[in-house]
Design an enzyme around this catalytic site. Structure first.
Site, PDB file in Angstrom:
ATOM      1  N   SER A 291      30.183  53.126  41.678  1.00 32.98           N
ATOM      2  CA  SER A 291      29.736  51.837  41.127  1.00 32.98           C
ATOM      3  C   SER A 291      30.664  50.728  41.597  1.00 32.98           C
ATOM      4  O   SER A 291      31.713  50.982  42.192  1.00 32.98           O
ATOM      5  CB  SER A 291      29.708  51.886  39.586  1.00 32.98           C
ATOM      6  OG  SER A 291      31.026  52.057  39.076  1.00 32.98           O
TER       7      SER A 291
ATOM      8  N   ILE B 276      32.858  47.845  43.143  1.00 34.97           N
ATOM      9  CA  ILE B 276      33.431  47.610  44.464  1.00 34.97           C
ATOM     10  C   ILE B 276      33.293  48.846  45.339  1.00 34.97           C
ATOM     11  O   ILE B 276      32.987  48.750  46.535  1.00 34.97           O
ATOM     12  CB  ILE B 276      34.912  47.187  44.343  1.00 34.97           C
ATOM     13  CG1 ILE B 276      35.008  45.767  43.758  1.00 34.97           C
ATOM     14  CG2 ILE B 276      35.611  47.236  45.697  1.00 34.97           C
ATOM     15  CD1 ILE B 276      36.427  45.294  43.501  1.00 34.97           C
TER      16      ILE B 276
ATOM     17  N   SER C 268      45.279  44.464  42.191  1.00 32.62           N
ATOM     18  CA  SER C 268      44.670  43.393  41.398  1.00 32.62           C
ATOM     19  C   SER C 268      45.588  42.187  41.406  1.00 32.62           C
ATOM     20  O   SER C 268      46.780  42.299  41.723  1.00 32.62           O
ATOM     21  CB  SER C 268      44.450  43.869  39.955  1.00 32.62           C
ATOM     22  OG  SER C 268      44.107  42.798  39.103  1.00 32.62           O
TER      23      SER C 268
ATOM     24  N   TYR D 111      47.137  47.910  32.081  1.00 34.12           N
ATOM     25  CA  TYR D 111      46.483  47.810  33.396  1.00 34.12           C
ATOM     26  C   TYR D 111      47.405  47.104  34.383  1.00 34.12           C
ATOM     27  O   TYR D 111      47.584  47.554  35.517  1.00 34.12           O
ATOM     28  CB  TYR D 111      45.178  47.041  33.238  1.00 34.12           C
ATOM     29  CG  TYR D 111      44.398  46.838  34.517  1.00 34.12           C
ATOM     30  CD1 TYR D 111      43.850  47.913  35.196  1.00 34.12           C
ATOM     31  CD2 TYR D 111      44.193  45.558  35.027  1.00 34.12           C
ATOM     32  CE1 TYR D 111      43.122  47.731  36.360  1.00 34.12           C
ATOM     33  CE2 TYR D 111      43.466  45.359  36.190  1.00 34.12           C
ATOM     34  CZ  TYR D 111      42.933  46.448  36.853  1.00 34.12           C
ATOM     35  OH  TYR D 111      42.219  46.256  38.013  1.00 34.12           O
TER      36      TYR D 111
ATOM     37  N   SER E 201      31.509  43.233  38.793  1.00 36.50           N
ATOM     38  CA  SER E 201      31.439  44.695  38.884  1.00 36.50           C
ATOM     39  C   SER E 201      31.339  45.235  37.471  1.00 36.50           C
ATOM     40  O   SER E 201      31.214  44.480  36.511  1.00 36.50           O
ATOM     41  CB  SER E 201      32.667  45.266  39.602  1.00 36.50           C
ATOM     42  OG  SER E 201      33.816  45.152  38.787  1.00 36.50           O
TER      43      SER E 201
END
Length: 336
Positions: free
Chosen positions: A59, A61, A189, A202, A238
């Site tokens: 799913s 990217i 990121s 994260y 996304s």
């Protein structure tokens, strides 16, 4: 005469700076990557026929990477936990490209099951005989405040995003050093470069990836034909929000919110493939004002802290109001 030369030089410099300012206002990537997209190698030429292993390919990217790589003529190894979704992605790739069924290998993979990574890597290498590019795209995000988040969530984020990625990379790297060429590309990121609220775990996992692969790159100087690259996207359309961890391990995100204000996945992936084709070691991919955020942290950290605190406060307000956290930069949270 001297005054004319000085005046002309000043005009030239002013126009040059103005041009760069205008380019920056409308830019959606760092200047190195944008120059590569204009003047560098095209993915359709550089990636055709290469064997590319994509993790997290079911799913978002990862799926878009599979589609665009297929259209470039790359042979694919698609990995994620959900085999049925991987088969769906494979069918879409076959429909949108000239690839044959045997050009795409579906290889289910659980990044958390590190004991299986050696076997999975051997299977990937055996299928095509070699691997040219590994794209580490698997992982999950986070949407929760630190004070409310269980330590188990932090452990899960590090196990999946960091250790899982490091484990599969360590299995592939000896193969690439033996063949003397290859690329290991890791999706990090913007929060791998600077922290952001609601993403303490994260962000920590992505900072760890940045540190690991930046250090690894310095160890690979004896292998100039092996690219170690990190990709630092800003907000992208996304399923990352829908699949994010919250304050408890098995608690889903209440509402993902509107994603339309984010960068289209297709544009993000196109820039990624341009960067891979041109050997870009670190890619900053984001629309404004997020791209400004990257440059501020790089060159003006004091100003960056001011912006971070201001936008971060709005991000938390939006989160508490039940909106998508990143829409804080575009809309005001509704109050009753």
């Amino acid at each position: 005469m001297d005054c004319c030369i000085v005046s002309a030089l000043c005009c030239f410099i002013s126009l040059y700076l103005l041009l760069h300012l205008l380019c920056f206002i409308f830019a959606d990537a760092d200047f190195t990557l944008l120059w590569a997209s204009l003047l560098g190698h095209r993915p359709e030429n550089k990636l055709k026929g290469l064997v590319v292993w994509v993790t997290g390919a079911s799913s978002g990217i990862g799926e878009e990477l599979a589609h665009q790589l297929a259209r470039c003529g790359s042979r694919l190894i698609l990995s994620a936990r959900r085999e049925d979704e991987l088969n769906r992605v494979k069918r879409c790739c076959l429909e949108c490209s000239g690839l044959r069924d045997e050009d795409i290998c579906v290889l289910p993979l659980d990044l958390l099951d590190r004991t299986s990574h050696e076997e999975k890597t051997k299977a990937a290498i055996q299928y095509f005989g070699h691997i040219d590019v590994l794209i580490n795209n698997g992982g999950r995000s986070q949407r929760s405040l630190c004070l409310e988040t269980s330590v188990d969530v932090y452990q899960a984020l590090m196990e999946l995003n960091f250790l899982g990625t490091v484990s599969i990379s360590k299995q592939v790297l000896p193969h690439m050093t033996q063949q003397g060429t290859g690329s290991i590309v890791t999706v990090s990121s913007v929060v791998g470069l600077a922290g952001a609220p609601l993403a303490t775990g994260y962000s920590a996992s992505k900072h760890a990836l940045q540190g690991f692969f930046n250090s690894l790159r310095t160890e690979m100087t004896d292998f100039p034909n092996i690219l170690i690259s990190t990709v630092c996207p800003g907000p992208v359309q996304s399923q990352i929000v829908q699949n994010a961890f919250t304050e408890e391990l098995n608690k889903p995100v209440a509402a993902a919110g509107n994603q339309e204000h984010k960068m289209p996945t297709s544009r993000c992936v196109r820039l990624m493939l341009v960067g891979i084709s041109n050997g870009v070691k670190e890619m900053w991919i984001a629309q404004q004002p997020f791209l400004l955020f990257y440059y501020a942290w790089q060159y003006a950290p004091t100003f960056a802290w001011f912006i971070t605190n201001m936008l971060g406060r709005k991000r938390v307000q939006n989160f508490k109001a039940g909106l998508d956290a990143d829409s804080a930069y575009f809309t005001k949270p509704k109050t009753s």
